[in-house]
Design an enzyme around this catalytic site. Structure first.
Site, PDB file in Angstrom:
ATOM      1  N   GLY A 262      -7.262 -47.690   7.181  1.00  0.00           N
ATOM      2  CA  GLY A 262      -7.649 -48.653   8.194  1.00  0.00           C
ATOM      3  C   GLY A 262      -8.521 -49.769   7.654  1.00  0.00           C
ATOM      4  O   GLY A 262      -8.378 -50.209   6.515  1.00  0.00           O
ATOM      5  N   HIS A 263      -9.460 -50.200   8.490  1.00  0.00           N
ATOM      6  CA  HIS A 263     -10.283 -51.388   8.225  1.00  0.00           C
ATOM      7  C   HIS A 263     -11.148 -51.219   6.981  1.00  0.00           C
ATOM      8  O   HIS A 263     -11.153 -52.072   6.093  1.00  0.00           O
ATOM      9  CB  HIS A 263     -11.143 -51.642   9.464  1.00  0.00           C
ATOM     10  CG  HIS A 263     -11.879 -52.944   9.469  1.00  0.00           C
ATOM     11  ND1 HIS A 263     -11.245 -54.164   9.419  1.00  0.00           N
ATOM     12  CD2 HIS A 263     -13.214 -53.221   9.544  1.00  0.00           C
ATOM     13  CE1 HIS A 263     -12.141 -55.139   9.464  1.00  0.00           C
ATOM     14  NE2 HIS A 263     -13.345 -54.593   9.537  1.00  0.00           N
ATOM     15  N   PHE A 264     -11.902 -50.130   6.904  1.00  0.00           N
ATOM     16  CA  PHE A 264     -12.818 -49.888   5.793  1.00  0.00           C
ATOM     17  C   PHE A 264     -12.079 -49.134   4.686  1.00  0.00           C
ATOM     18  O   PHE A 264     -12.333 -47.955   4.428  1.00  0.00           O
ATOM     19  CB  PHE A 264     -14.040 -49.104   6.270  1.00  0.00           C
ATOM     20  CG  PHE A 264     -15.052 -49.925   7.013  1.00  0.00           C
ATOM     21  CD1 PHE A 264     -16.071 -50.590   6.343  1.00  0.00           C
ATOM     22  CD2 PHE A 264     -14.994 -50.038   8.400  1.00  0.00           C
ATOM     23  CE1 PHE A 264     -17.011 -51.350   7.034  1.00  0.00           C
ATOM     24  CE2 PHE A 264     -15.925 -50.799   9.101  1.00  0.00           C
ATOM     25  CZ  PHE A 264     -16.931 -51.458   8.410  1.00  0.00           C
TER      26      PHE A 264
END
Length: 294
Positions: A262-264
């Site tokens: 995901g994002h991180f």
């Protein structure tokens, strides 16, 4: 064992007491790490551990984030964050560096790059969007929050809550057990402070300014063609991987790696990403050292 020795410092920039982490030899290639929302330089702690013995690594906190201390009347906008970053690199004497941009680090870093292109030896782009196709529907709804829009401030306040903060770390991951809870717990500690609520609401209402600058940043990329490494979490709820592939229109020689997270992305795929960053910095340093033919 080669373990980085990390120093934690402050430097004064136009009335802002900027906190930053730094490691590595001062004469080594410099890697400037620009964090995202809702985090701060602490998101790079493990990357600094991995790379800080070989490179001069510098990771600041922006005003409104982490340990940086800004005056009560600081005018929060992405332009003002870039102003402070510009003063920060001046204060530290960072004349040439590879810039790692993540999330908010993109808008802040690209502003710096367009102002002072000669400082940018190369780019590492990780889930930092600069193209319309890299905006999910959720991101487009967020961008729609701006001054004068009914309910905009309340919409942003809902983003500053623990469930949303946690979801930004865990959403889209392949193995959530690899993601330490420390990140979102510390982020939420700062988000819950009253003065930080004001800062984040102001920045949320200003986010549309970044999308409006996409054509300028794209033109800068096309014109300057900086060496670029792109690493991306394809399951990012805000910036899905079409935004990563879009960079290849303006940077056809960029090295692109998309990960099933995901994002991180660093939280889950540090062992895969850190060697890519190290190899890239080494390559840029060799290219930078070559004499320019006239």
């Amino acid at each position: 064992m080669n373990i980085a020795r990390i120093s934690h410092r402050f430097v004064e920039v136009d009335g802002v007491r900027v906190f930053y982490r730094t490691a590595g030899p001062a004469d080594a290639p410099t890697l400037l790490l620009l964090h995202g929302f809702p985090s701060a330089s602490h998101q790079f702690r493990r990357l600094i551990d991995a790379l800080g013995d070989r490179y001069h690594v510098v990771a600041p906190d922006y005003p409104g984030f982490g340990h940086t201390e800004a005056p009560a009347d600081f005018p929060y906008s992405f332009d003002s964050l870039a102003d402070v970053l510009e003063g920060f690199v001046e204060a530290l004497g960072l004349t040439r560096f590879v810039m790692y941009v993540f999330d908010f680090g993109g808008p802040v870093g690209f502003r710096l790059a367009t102002r002072q292109p000669d400082r940018i030896a190369g780019l590492v782009i990780q889930n930092a969007n600069a193209y319309a196709e890299g905006l999910s529907e959720l991101a487009r709804q967020t961008v729609a929050n701006r001054p004068g829009v009914p309910g905009a401030e309340d919409n942003i306040r809902q983003i500053l809550t623990l469930p949303v903060t946690q979801s930004q770390y865990l959403g889209g991951t392949t193995d959530s057990e690899l993601v330490a809870p420390d990140g979102w717990v510390l982020d939420q500690y700062f988000l819950d402070r009253p003065e930080r609520q004001r800062a984040q609401i102001a920045l949320g209402l200003d986010y549309h300014s970044n999308v409006e600058l996409y054509p300028i940043w794209q033109r800068w990329l096309r014109t300057h063609r900086p060496p670029t490494l792109i690493v991306w979490g394809r399951n990012d709820a805000f910036f899905p991987d079409p935004g990563a592939h879009a960079y290849l229109r303006d940077l056809p020689d960029a090295d692109l790696h998309v990960f099933d997270t995901g994002h991180f992305a660093l939280e889950e795929f540090l062992p895969e990403i850190a060697p890519l960053v190290a190899d890239f910095v080494d390559t840029v340093a060799r290219q930078d050292a070559k004499p320019v033919s006239r």
